[in-house]
Structure formats: structure tokens, C-alpha cells
Design an enzyme around this catalytic site. Structure first.
Site, PDB file in Angstrom:
ATOM      1  N   LYS A 121       0.502   0.611  19.254  1.00  0.00           N
ATOM      2  CA  LYS A 121       0.119   0.130  17.924  1.00  0.00           C
ATOM      3  C   LYS A 121      -1.166  -0.668  18.050  1.00  0.00           C
ATOM      4  O   LYS A 121      -1.343  -1.429  19.005  1.00  0.00           O
ATOM      5  CB  LYS A 121       1.219  -0.726  17.289  1.00  0.00           C
ATOM      6  CG  LYS A 121       0.847  -1.199  15.866  1.00  0.00           C
ATOM      7  CD  LYS A 121       2.062  -1.718  15.102  1.00  0.00           C
ATOM      8  CE  LYS A 121       2.521  -3.077  15.551  1.00  0.00           C
ATOM      9  NZ  LYS A 121       1.499  -4.150  15.296  1.00  0.00           N
ATOM     10  N   GLU A 190       1.540  -5.345   6.714  1.00  0.00           N
ATOM     11  CA  GLU A 190       2.108  -6.685   6.837  1.00  0.00           C
ATOM     12  C   GLU A 190       1.617  -7.617   5.742  1.00  0.00           C
ATOM     13  O   GLU A 190       0.417  -7.768   5.519  1.00  0.00           O
ATOM     14  CB  GLU A 190       1.773  -7.285   8.211  1.00  0.00           C
ATOM     15  CG  GLU A 190       2.347  -8.677   8.406  1.00  0.00           C
ATOM     16  CD  GLU A 190       2.282  -9.171   9.844  1.00  0.00           C
ATOM     17  OE1 GLU A 190       2.726 -10.314  10.096  1.00  0.00           O
ATOM     18  OE2 GLU A 190       1.807  -8.427  10.727  1.00  0.00           O
TER      19      GLU A 190
END
Length: 272
Positions: A121, A190
Site C-alpha cells: 500500500k 481515510e
């Protein structure tokens, strides 16, 4: 457990895509060590993220910035040895990819070869396009990360909600489409407005995982220590605690101390 899940021996990017296409939500948690990863994997989690949040919850740092690539590989290796079913994604830590696509590729290859992880990631959008493409060119699956990107905390100066303004929201949508076009298999969003997360989830074909991004993403991720109530001081709006292990563990240790002090442990049956 559904028949679908019971028949899965190992989660793959193909299965994650199939889950989005069928409307089945994807579950994702962090893990940093063998023992905890084994429990979560047996419980049936879809994705395990070896997050750079290990810098916070495992090492006690204020931010995710101090953790090194070697340390991430150590944590990832521990998790991989425990996992039989879940798809394991590893964060490329701060300083291991920014501004240099060759270094990004080397970091990703080290993570995959030395830990046995299934994917990496990486935080950012258009500014890391070259790094994403270089990593993907080596056959390494990449999960993107947009919105609040903790590795850029000193740039933002705050952990507040991102992309509330129209210009930043539009760039986030464009970055999501770009990451999909590059070949990322999934994106984490996020701490952004739920309406924006819904728009992104509908705009891209790949799975979108949210943390503090509302209920309309294709899945959710949280930090394990927050979910289990091991941490006490971190209480963001998006967090739901499913246990209070802080209290349970404290009581257990206090009972052990008491038994040792009072000479009731070990007893005759606990001795050789």
C-alpha cells in the site's frame, strides 16, 4: 460463515473484486505480529493490513514517520507466517518511495521477497504516479491510499477531515480514477466526507475501503488495537470498540501479581 467464504482457501485480488461486484462488504484490520494475526485470520477477516501504524501502537511513536522498511518487513514476516486465508497488504513506509520511483520499486520488491506479502500500500495520488507504475510493472499488486495520508501529517499539520473543500474533493476523485487507471487493485479512503467517499466508490470499478469515510465504501478498515480496546486515549468519531481488553488485561496482570505476592501461585498441582 457463508458457504462462499467457507469455500475460499485464500483471498486474492480477484476475489476482492468479485466481492465488490456482488455487493459483499470487505472486512479489513491491521495486524503486526504472529499471535494476533493468527486469531484474526481464523476469525475470517478478508484483508490484513500490516500498517505503518505499527509505529504508533507497537513502538509508541507519535506519528507513522519513524518506522523503517526493515521494521515493516519484520512485522510483515511475522503476520505472513500466521495467515492461511486472508490477503496481506503491507504499507511502504515514509521515506521509502517518495520522489524516487526506483527506490519505490526496490522497497516494494524487498517487502514482497523478504516477507512473502501479497501486496503493498502506498499513500498519495498524481504525485506518486510514476512510483505506482514502476511497482506494478514488476507484477506487485498495489493498494492506493487517499484522503488523510498520515505520512504527510507535517504537511497537513492536522489529523482533521480531508477534502471538505470542493477543489480538494475534485482532486481526490481525479486521483482515485488515476490510481485505478494505473492498475491499483483497491484504494483506501481515510477520514473524508461520507458523500465524497460514496461518489468515489461509485466512480471507480475497483474496491474502495474506508476508514472514517462513511458506510458507502466497499469495505471498512480499522486498527486492531483500537477495535479490541487495547488503546484507551484514541477516540475518533469513526471508531467502534468491540472489546475492552485494556481492562481485562490489566485485571489479569493484577490478579497474577496478587497470587505471586500471596504465595498462592504456583500451587502443588502447578509444580513438578
Amino acid at each position: 460463515m457463508s458457504v462462499h467464504k467457507a469455500n475460499i482457501k485464500r483471498i486474492t485480488t480477484h476475489i476482492l473484486q468479485d466481492m465488490k461486484d456482488r455487493g459483499e462488504k470487505i472486512s479489513m484490520l491491521t495486524a503486526y505480529d504472529y499471535s494476533m494475526a493468527k486469531i484474526i485470520d481464523v476469525a475470517g477477516i478478508d484483508i490484513l493490513l500490516v500498517g505503518d501504524s505499527a509505529s504508533n501502537v507497537m513502538a509508541g511513536h507519535e506519528t507513522t514517520l519513524p518506522i523503517t522498511l526493515d521494521q515493516m518487513i519484520y512485522h510483515a514476516s511475522s503476520v505472513i507466517r500466521a495467515v492461511k486465508r486472508a490477503f496481506v497488504v503491507v504499507d511502504i513506509p515514509f521515506g521509502s518511495y517518495q520522489g524516487n520511483s526506483s527506490e519505490a520499486l526496490r522497497s516494494a520488491i524487498r517487502i514482497m521477497k523478504e516477507s512473502g506479502a501479497h501486496a503493498v500500500k502506498i499513500e498519495g495520488g498524481s504525485e506518486i504516479k510514476e512510483s505506482v507504475l514502476r511497482i506494478l510493472s514488476a507484477g506487485v499488486p498495489v493498494m492506493g491510499h487517499l484522503g488523510l495520508t498520515p505520512q504527510s501529517i507535517y504537511k497537513f499539520g492536522t489529523y482533521t477531515v480531508r477534502a471538505k473543500e470542493e477543489a480538494e474533493a475534485q482532486k481526490l476523485i481525479e486521483d482515485a480514477l488515476l490510481l485505478e487507471e494505473c492498475g491499483c487493485f483497491s484504494i483506501v479512503l481515510e477520514k473524508i466526507p461520507a458523500a465524497l467517499a460514496k461518489k468515489v466508490s461509485e466512480a471507480v470499478k475497483i474496491p474502495v475501503i474506508g476508514i472514517g469515510a462513511g458506510k458507502h465504501t466497499d469495505g471498512q478498515v480499522l486498527v486492531l488495537h483500537d477495535v479490541l480496546g487495547i488503546t484507551k486515549d484514541f477516540n475518533p468519531r469513526f471508531l467502534r470498540r468491540y472489546a475492552d481488553l485494556y481492562s481485562i488485561m490489566t485485571e489479569a496482570v493484577q490478579n497474577y501479581i496478587s497470587d505471586v505476592k500471596e504465595k498462592s501461585f504456583p500451587n502443588d498441582k502447578e509444580s513438578y
